[in-house]
Design an enzyme around this catalytic site. Structure first.
Site, mmCIF file in Angstrom:
data_model
loop_
_atom_site.group_PDB
_atom_site.id
_atom_site.type_symbol
_atom_site.label_atom_id
_atom_site.label_comp_id
_atom_site.label_asym_id
_atom_site.label_seq_id
_atom_site.Cartn_x
_atom_site.Cartn_y
_atom_site.Cartn_z
ATOM 1 N N PHE A 136 0.865 -1.191 0.000
ATOM 2 C CA PHE A 136 0.000 0.000 0.000
ATOM 3 C C PHE A 136 0.889 1.223 0.000
ATOM 4 O O PHE A 136 1.714 1.397 0.897
ATOM 5 C CB PHE A 136 -0.927 0.019 1.217
ATOM 6 C CG PHE A 136 -1.830 1.215 1.221
ATOM 7 C CD1 PHE A 136 -2.974 1.253 0.421
ATOM 8 C CD2 PHE A 136 -1.528 2.341 1.977
ATOM 9 C CE1 PHE A 136 -3.794 2.384 0.395
ATOM 10 C CE2 PHE A 136 -2.344 3.474 1.953
ATOM 11 C CZ PHE A 136 -3.487 3.483 1.163
ATOM 12 N N ASP A 221 9.543 2.591 1.622
ATOM 13 C CA ASP A 221 8.331 3.270 2.066
ATOM 14 C C ASP A 221 8.198 3.022 3.560
ATOM 15 O O ASP A 221 7.689 1.995 3.991
ATOM 16 C CB ASP A 221 7.107 2.751 1.297
ATOM 17 C CG ASP A 221 5.810 3.416 1.796
ATOM 18 O OD1 ASP A 221 5.873 4.186 2.773
ATOM 19 O OD2 ASP A 221 4.751 3.156 1.195
ATOM 20 N N LYS A 250 3.031 9.590 8.313
ATOM 21 C CA LYS A 250 2.329 9.141 9.531
ATOM 22 C C LYS A 250 2.930 9.614 10.869
ATOM 23 O O LYS A 250 2.549 10.647 11.373
ATOM 24 C CB LYS A 250 2.172 7.628 9.504
ATOM 25 C CG LYS A 250 1.207 7.185 8.389
ATOM 26 C CD LYS A 250 0.633 5.821 8.606
ATOM 27 C CE LYS A 250 -0.577 5.586 7.730
ATOM 28 N NZ LYS A 250 -0.326 4.876 6.494
HETATM 29 C C1 LIG Z 1 -0.643 5.089 5.081
HETATM 30 C C2 LIG Z 1 0.401 4.727 4.124
HETATM 31 C C3 LIG Z 1 0.579 5.446 2.940
HETATM 32 C C4 LIG Z 1 -0.318 6.577 2.537
HETATM 33 O O1 LIG Z 1 -0.247 7.644 3.435
HETATM 34 P P1 LIG Z 1 -1.321 8.830 3.368
HETATM 35 O O2 LIG Z 1 -0.798 9.818 4.364
HETATM 36 O O3 LIG Z 1 -2.637 8.249 3.744
HETATM 37 O O4 LIG Z 1 -1.322 9.349 1.986
HETATM 38 C C5 LIG Z 1 1.633 5.075 2.118
HETATM 39 N N1 LIG Z 1 2.443 4.058 2.435
HETATM 40 C C6 LIG Z 1 2.297 3.352 3.561
HETATM 41 C C7 LIG Z 1 3.238 2.230 3.858
HETATM 42 C C8 LIG Z 1 1.262 3.636 4.435
HETATM 43 O O5 LIG Z 1 1.101 2.916 5.533
#
Ligand SMILES: *Cc1c(COP(=O)(O)O)cnc(C)c1O
Length: 399
Positions: A136, A221, A250
């Site tokens: 994701f 990521d 986050k």
């Molecule tokens: C939550 C998340 C995203 C997206 O972040 P947003 O702030 O909602 O755009 C991307 N990569 C990872 C691994 C995530 O957990």
């Protein structure tokens, strides 16, 4: 507040299947509803509230900055931004930082940087980004193509080209997919939304090696895994690799919206003036709070606390897995990004609802994994509250 008209709610777009709880206050690991019920928060706004709710030092940092200056845009120098960039770069053993406001934006920028880096080196054929199944990376049109779940893409038109997917943890598949067109491999050290799946031993090292062989970049990521969540400042530090680009969001602002891309100098230099930008990115409010987040994370003993309490939680969860083998298939994840893998006929949403009835908040990751993401300040007594609630729910289900 309590009798707030239902028609207010109907004005929010129905993009979320919201639980019918309205929290008005937060204190440490607890959230308090409009009718004064206290819930133990094992979600942290999805790995965002690094130090729980209303941590006095973050409140102070935000208030102090709010009295001085909120926003200037990146037309001018922003001292707190320069300071945070320096600190994040150093912590990642990288050199340049770009600030944005969310995880999707950070990943999107990472991909732009990877492509631009090769373009500047006259390797225009290097365009493809290899991603993992179950990944994701966010909800922008670009990141939908990086995210593997087709349900996220349905009805949103043609995919952005240049993304490929291989199964997570499988080096053979990765080696088969990588070639001279590969610009970068984008990978979560632990898949968060995909089910708290930690990379198998040696996977990240093998991935780095394959990338080196084909002159491809590695984008970590760390939007969910970063900022101490797994017991080290970044999850990649628990493997033997150095990413070229690290995407953060986050937990970086502890609840204040902020994202960042940390990159090698040569990558940063390929992004000259005008090549990318963000109006809000790196604004003084976000930067002051994030610097304070980093202050606390870097204090002596804090990450050790995260590792100790993670071990305590992991031990408790493993115990539960032994006690309830008909319901729990495995304990997953790393640090305080944990998943309880449930048997096929047991939906994580049902267990999450049962826990909610016990005043404990959790969040599913996929159909059969219950995710546990407590604030990093969680203590043993609070872990015990969670464990007791889990026992009560799993016993109920046994009957
Ligand atoms: C939550 C998340 C995203 C997206 O972040 P947003 O702030 O909602 O755009 C991307 N990569 C990872 C691994 C995530 O957990």
């Amino acid at each position: 507040m309590k009798t707030q008209n239902a028609s207010y709610q109907s004005a929010t777009m129905p993009t979320y299947a919201r639980v019918d709880l309205r929290f008005l206050r937060g204190e440490g690991c607890f959230l308090i509803t409009d009718d004064n019920k206290r819930y133990l928060d094992c979600v942290s706004g999805i790995a965002v509230n690094t130090f729980g709710h209303c941590h006095p030092r973050l409140v102070e940092a935000l208030n102090n900055q709010a009295k001085m200056l909120w926003h200037t845009s990146n037309l001018y120098r922003i001292p707190e931004q320069e300071r945070l960039a320096y600190r994040l770069a150093k912590a990642c053993r990288l050199e340049h930082v770009f600030f944005c406001n969310s995880g999707a934006e950070a990943n999107e920028a990472s991909v732009k940087m990877a492509r631009r880096f090769h373009y500047r080196k006259n390797k225009k054929e290097k365009m493809t980004i290899i991603c993992a199944q179950g990944a994701f990376h966010g909800r922008t049109l670009g990141m939908l193509s990086a995210t593997s779940n087709p349900a996220y893409r349905e009805g949103f038109g043609p995919s952005v080209s240049g993304f490929e997917h291989v199964s997570y943890g499988n080096l053979n598949e990765l080696r088969n997919a990588i070639n001279e067109h590969t610009a970068a491999i984008m990978i979560e050290p632990v898949q968060g939304e995909g089910g708290a799946n930690a990379a198998p031993d040696g996977y990240l090292e093998g991935l780095r090696e394959a990338a080196n062989e084909f002159d491809a970049l590695v984008i970590a990521d760390e939007v969910q895994t970063g900022m101490g969540r797994t017991g080290t400042l970044f999850a990649f530090q628990q493997s033997d690799i150095q990413p070229d680009i690290v995407a953060l969001a986050k937990g970086l602002g502890g609840g204040f919206p902020v994202g960042a891309v940390v990159a090698r100098e040569e990558i940063g230099r390929s992004m000259g003036p005008g090549s990318h930008g963000s109006t809000f990115g790196g604004n003084p409010l976000a930067m002051s709070v994030s610097n304070c987040v980093l202050d606390i994370l870097e204090e002596d003993g804090f990450l050790k606390h995260v590792r100790d309490i993670s071990f305590y939680l992991e031990t408790a969860l493993n115990e539960l897995a032994k006690l309830f083998p008909n319901q729990i298939s495995q304990i997953k994840g790393l640090g305080l990004l944990r998943g309880i893998g449930l048997r096929e006929n047991f939906l994580a949403a049902d267990l999450s609802a049962a826990l909610r009835a016990q005043k404990v908040l959790t969040v599913p990751a996929g159909l059969n994994t219950l995710r546990i993401l407590p604030p990093l300040i969680i203590e043993k007594e609070e872990v015990d509250l969670l464990t007791d609630a889990l026992v009560a729910c799993l016993k109920q289900k046994d009957e």
